[in-house]
Design a protein around this motif. Sequence first.
Motif, PDB file in Angstrom:
ATOM      1  N   UNK A   1     -12.091   1.414   2.377  1.00 32.22           N
ATOM      2  CA  UNK A   1     -12.377   2.783   1.932  1.00 32.22           C
ATOM      3  C   UNK A   1     -11.126   3.390   1.278  1.00 32.22           C
ATOM      4  N   UNK A   2     -11.318   4.155   0.192  1.00 26.50           N
ATOM      5  CA  UNK A   2     -10.156   4.798  -0.447  1.00 26.50           C
ATOM      6  C   UNK A   2      -9.654   6.030   0.307  1.00 26.50           C
ATOM      7  N   UNK A   3     -10.292   6.399   1.406  1.00 23.07           N
ATOM      8  CA  UNK A   3      -9.966   7.666   2.078  1.00 23.07           C
ATOM      9  C   UNK A   3      -8.524   7.743   2.578  1.00 23.07           C
ATOM     10  N   UNK A   4      -8.031   6.620   3.122  1.00 26.07           N
ATOM     11  CA  UNK A   4      -6.668   6.648   3.691  1.00 26.07           C
ATOM     12  C   UNK A   4      -5.647   6.917   2.597  1.00 26.07           C
ATOM     13  N   UNK A   5      -5.793   6.200   1.469  1.00 21.56           N
ATOM     14  CA  UNK A   5      -4.849   6.392   0.365  1.00 21.56           C
ATOM     15  C   UNK A   5      -4.946   7.822  -0.166  1.00 21.56           C
ATOM     16  N   UNK A   6      -6.186   8.322  -0.291  1.00 25.95           N
ATOM     17  CA  UNK A   6      -6.372   9.679  -0.813  1.00 25.95           C
ATOM     18  C   UNK A   6      -5.749  10.714   0.118  1.00 25.95           C
ATOM     19  N   UNK A   7      -5.689  10.389   1.404  1.00 25.59           N
ATOM     20  CA  UNK A   7      -5.113  11.335   2.375  1.00 25.59           C
ATOM     21  C   UNK A   7      -3.586  11.290   2.373  1.00 25.59           C
ATOM     22  N   UNK A   8      -3.016  10.343   1.623  1.00 22.96           N
ATOM     23  CA  UNK A   8      -1.556  10.257   1.555  1.00 22.96           C
ATOM     24  C   UNK A   8      -0.955   9.358   2.628  1.00 22.96           C
TER      25      UNK A   8
END
Length: 402
Positions: free
Chosen positions: A249-256
């Motif tokens: 999921x891209x969520x972790x990267x998007x969260x910084x």
Amino acid sequence: MGAQHEAGVATTTHRVVILGAGYAGLSAAIQLASRVDKRSEKVRVTLVNAQERFTERLRLHMTATGQRLAELSIPELLEGTGAHFERGWVTAVDADAKTVRIDDERVLPYDTLVYALGGMADTAAVPGVEDHAYTLNSAQDAEVLADRLSRLGSGTVAVVGSGLTGVESAAEIAERHPELTVVLLGRGEPGAAMNPKARAYLRSALERLGVRVRSGVEVVKVLPGAVELAGGESVAADAVLWTSGTRVSPLAAAAGLTVDERGRVVTDATLRSVSHPEVYAVGDAAAIRQGYGVMHGTCQGGMPTGVHAAVSIVRELQGKRPKPFRFGYYHTPVSLGRNDAVVQFTHPDDSPRRLHLTGRIAVRYKETVTASPWPTWGRMKKMPASGAFWPRGGRFTRVREA
Ligand SMILES: Cc1cc2nc3c(=O)[nH]c(=O)nc-3n(C[C@H](O)[C@H](O)[C@H](O)COP(=O)(O)OP(=O)(O)OC[C@H]3O[C@@H](n4cnc5c(N)ncnc54)[C@H](O)[C@@H]3O)c2cc1C
């Protein structure tokens, strides 16, 4: 401790939110909730997952061939632990505000986050996969493939990826659908990481089932009705199953959060995010380094990561430091349809031992392993410490300082 006041939750409650109720997330939730006092309001454990039904990922190749699996409800699996279940799709994590957004509408605050969103086949790897290939990324995806296979008649199915998911899928499809031609395409040889005898057994089982294996090929494009190989050759296929590569999921990267080149959360030795220590990352979604390298996604390693994160959270709540996580692999069980299997026993770094099992005994072994999470979680509810037994890997898992 929680600064915001949620309905019915004291401000001093420590809120642990676990994202993803797969093998790793459920292990974390059950282990943690079983270790904290249910009657006290000091810790609140919330497990978030897209579906209420547990996805038995290890059996998705069975779902893809129309086999019905047991209905496993996540709220039922949590029963008696005191953990709360929140159904919904996580759409964002705000690591500064320490909140999680669900279905773009609900917001859940956390003091500690356990990130366990798993992984999936890399459908962005080559053009055409998103549009023309099937995946085993979810139970729904597997059901869509099952429906297609049941209506194919005497067509050809191309399974792309000669890793273990590809092998298990090709074998299952060939056994369940003898009317179909199954082609297994991949760069490597099936069972490449096994010892020569186990690998030869796996290869002969695929031949017996009629699977046509083409190793050393690279699929560069998926088209309607065919796949294109590097070099320009086209292989006709009425259905393409994509199992090659993994992404998260891209969520972790998007969260910084600090992530590796595949988007997995990079953890320290205790499984905390290196950039955000209030976030633990476990299972396939995490890049966890051991002495032998970064762990690859398996259930055998994923469940211990979830348990370890839970134990560490309890230690931190008690004012103690979390301990380093250590894990050594011990087996690679591979189904070859319902009547055959091969189990390769491994060294802690996943390299093959000489010992392997084949045939009926391997089938029984594989089934016992696949069905083992339920007794494990059941025992953990009564006796949390029972969940903390796994091979630590000895000298193989000592992280060497750079
Ligand atoms: C066909 C197949 C066979 C396999 N066989 C084996 C095997 O024999 N042995 C082995 O060790 N491993 C095997 N694996 C690998 C194993 O399934 C994974 O390593 C394991 O499932 C990882 O567990 P996890 O908890 O990290 O992730 P998962 O089990 O994938 O769980 C992640 C959960 O998060 C949820 N989720 C994801 N994104 C969101 C979101 N945005 N919002 C809400 N929920 C979300 C998902 O719905 C899922 O419930 C197999 C995999 C496949 C596909």
